[in-house]
Structure formats: structure tokens, C-alpha cells
Design a protein around this motif. Structure first.
Motif: not given
Length: 296
Positions: A140-142, A159-162, A169-171
Motif C-alpha cells: 500500500f502507498y499513500s 511487489a504490486g503497488a496499490k 496515513g492511509r497506507a
């Protein structure tokens, strides 16, 4: 095989624990020039033999960066210690160190005050999954969306990136929420095996297959909870209501007692269900218990 090309984004990586080392090897395998630093220099030396450049300290590593500076350290305090006094002006900082949403927000402000662009990440994988897309691991990225898009190809190599939002702070929030659900599942698995363990003629491997199939079948219930929370109608689509489930809990507890199993992994959630029923909401599904956890 290492296939470095000058067209690949240069990565600077600080932190070479099990996860950091796995990330480093994935970037090397994808052909990315890589500069690494680790407090224990021997780990950096091992990667240098595989094609990475080992920096003598974090300042040297950051100074060498032409692409993102990636952090995969022990905790948020370690990030501050590693980058203390280092010029970050104009740098792209990607923090993959596990932390809380509030820590990510503070670290984003800290980076911005130093003239850096910032992304926070939450790794939904264990080290053996890194560099192996077939395992389904992702991060997860934010934070800075432009920064994410600029380095997306490089970030997707391990790895995959979302991307889950510009709130830094969302990730971390997504990361910990999913891991919290996993922890609850593991608690249920532990209780289930404790129940059947005394049965000497019961095939544990066979039971594990049944358990995995059952948990997989029940996982779809999350969509119903989400729909109820969004609509505000907690009776929507209910097939087994809270009153029925709360009544069945007595049998679960009696069985645990018969099998000499401590029920403390189950009772907190059972008590939550009973509280909601006592409030007059026995016809609901599980969504109403969410508010109880939040004191609503």
C-alpha cells in the motif's frame, strides 16, 4: 541474473533486515542500480557482491540517490535517527518502515519541512513473497501521488503497488487494519486446533484442509458488512442475525469447557455481540458491533 541498464531508476535503500534484503535482491534482479546502507555493514557487503553499491553511512547513501530513497527500518524512531541531519532537499523519500497512521502523517510533515517529497508504504507480504508476483504480495502507498506515479515502475518491481490516498496515513491504516483482521483469524484458528487437538485419532492435516476451505467460504461476509455500513441498514441481507449467533455462543463455550480449552480468544467478541443484542438489535448482522468498538 543481474541485468543493470542505465535506463532503470536508481534506488537507494536504507535498512537490510529480512524484508530490506528481499527488496534489494528484487530490485537488483529487475536491473535497478542500487545503493544500500545498513547499520550492520556485513549485510550491505553481501549485497555488494551481488551488484549493489554499499554506502559507508546513510548520508553517503542519500547523497548518491538519483531516484527514490527507500527506508525499510525497524520503526519510526529508526527513520529519524538514520536521516538526522541529512540534507533531504529535493529528495523522493519512500518510507516502507512499519508504523502507525499518525507516525506516517508526522513523518510526511517532517520530510516536507526538509524539502522532500514523501510516500508512506505498508508491505502486505512476507520476505519470501517479494520478487515473486505469483504470490500476490503488494504494498500500500499513500502521500504524494505525483511521486508514486513517477516511480511506479520501480516500486512495482519487488511487489504490486496499490495507491490508497494522498493522506500519508492511509497506507499504514490499511496495513494495520488488514493485519488486525488476520490476527483475529489466527486467534480463531488457534482455538479451533485447541478444540480438536486432544482427539488422538483426528488427522490434523485433514482438519486443516477443512478449516481453510471453511474460512475461505466465510471470507465473503466482509462485503455484506461493508454494504451495511455504507447504507446504514444493518439488517440488509442478513441470513444469520446477531440474536441467533449470540444464542449459539453458549454451545461454543460449553464445547470449549468440555475439551478443556480456554475460551478467552473468543469471549471478547461474543460479549460484544451480546451487548448489541441487549440494546435491541438482535435482528442485525455484524455491522452494528463496529460502532460498539468505537464507543458509538
Amino acid at each position: 541474473m543481474n541485468t543493470h541498464t542505465t535506463s532503470k531508476t536508481h534506488i537507494t535503500l536504507l535498512g537490510l533486515g529480512d524484508m530490506g534484503t528481499a527488496l534489494a535482491r528484487a530490485w537488483l534482479a529487475a536491473g535497478h542500480p542500487l545503493t544500500v546502507w545498513n547499520r550492520t555493514a556485513a549485510k550491505a557487503g553481501a549485497l555488494a557482491a551481488e551488484g549493489a553499491r554499499a554506502a559507508g553511512g546513510p548520508a553517503e547513501a542519500v547523497a548518491a540517490a538519483t531516484g527514490p530513497v527507500v527506508l525499510c527500518l525497524l520503526d519510526d524512531a529508526s527513520v529519524g535517527e538514520a536521516l538526522d541531519g541529512i540534507d533531504l532537499n529535493g529528495r523522493d523519500v519512500v518510507n516502507l518502515t512499519t508504523g502507525t497512521p499518525a507516525e506516517a502523517k508526522r513523518r510526511a510533515r517532517w520530510a516536507e519541512e526538509r524539502g522532500a517529497r514523501f510516500l508512506d508504504g505498508g508491505i502486505m507480504a512476507i520476505p519470501p513473497m517479494i520478487g515473486r508476483p505469483e504470490t500476490g504480495g503488494y504494498v500500500f502507498y499513500s502521500g504524494d501521488l505525483g511521486l508514486f506515479e513517477r516511480h511506479r515502475e520501480a516500486l512495482e518491481a519487488p511487489a504490486g503497488a496499490k495507491f490508497v490516498g494522498e493522506d500519508p496515513g492511509r497506507a499504514a491504516l490499511h496495513d494495520i487494519a488488514l493485519l488486525s483482521a488476520m490476527t483475529g483469524m489466527f486467534a480463531g484458528i488457534t482455538h479451533a486446533f485447541a478444540l480438536v487437538r486432544p482427539e488422538k485419532d483426528l488427522d490434523q492435516a485433514g482438519f486443516a484442509t477443512l478449516l481453510a476451505e471453511w474460512l475461505g467460504a466465510m471470507a465473503g461476509a466482509v462485503h455484506g458488512v461493508a454494504a451495511q455500513l455504507e447504507s446504514g441498514d444493518y439488517t440488509e441481507g442478513v441470513t444469520s442475525n446477531l440474536a441467533m449467533m449470540a444464542a449459539a455462543n453458549a454451545t461454543f463455550l460449553a464445547t470449549a469447557e468440555e475439551q478443556s480449552v480456554d475460551s478467552r480468544l473468543l469471549t471478547p467478541y461474543m460479549e460484544l455481540m451480546s451487548r448489541r443484542v441487549a440494546q435491541g438489535h438482535g435482528d442485525e448482522g455484524l455491522a452494528g458491533t463496529v460502532g460498539l468498538l468505537r464507543g458509538e
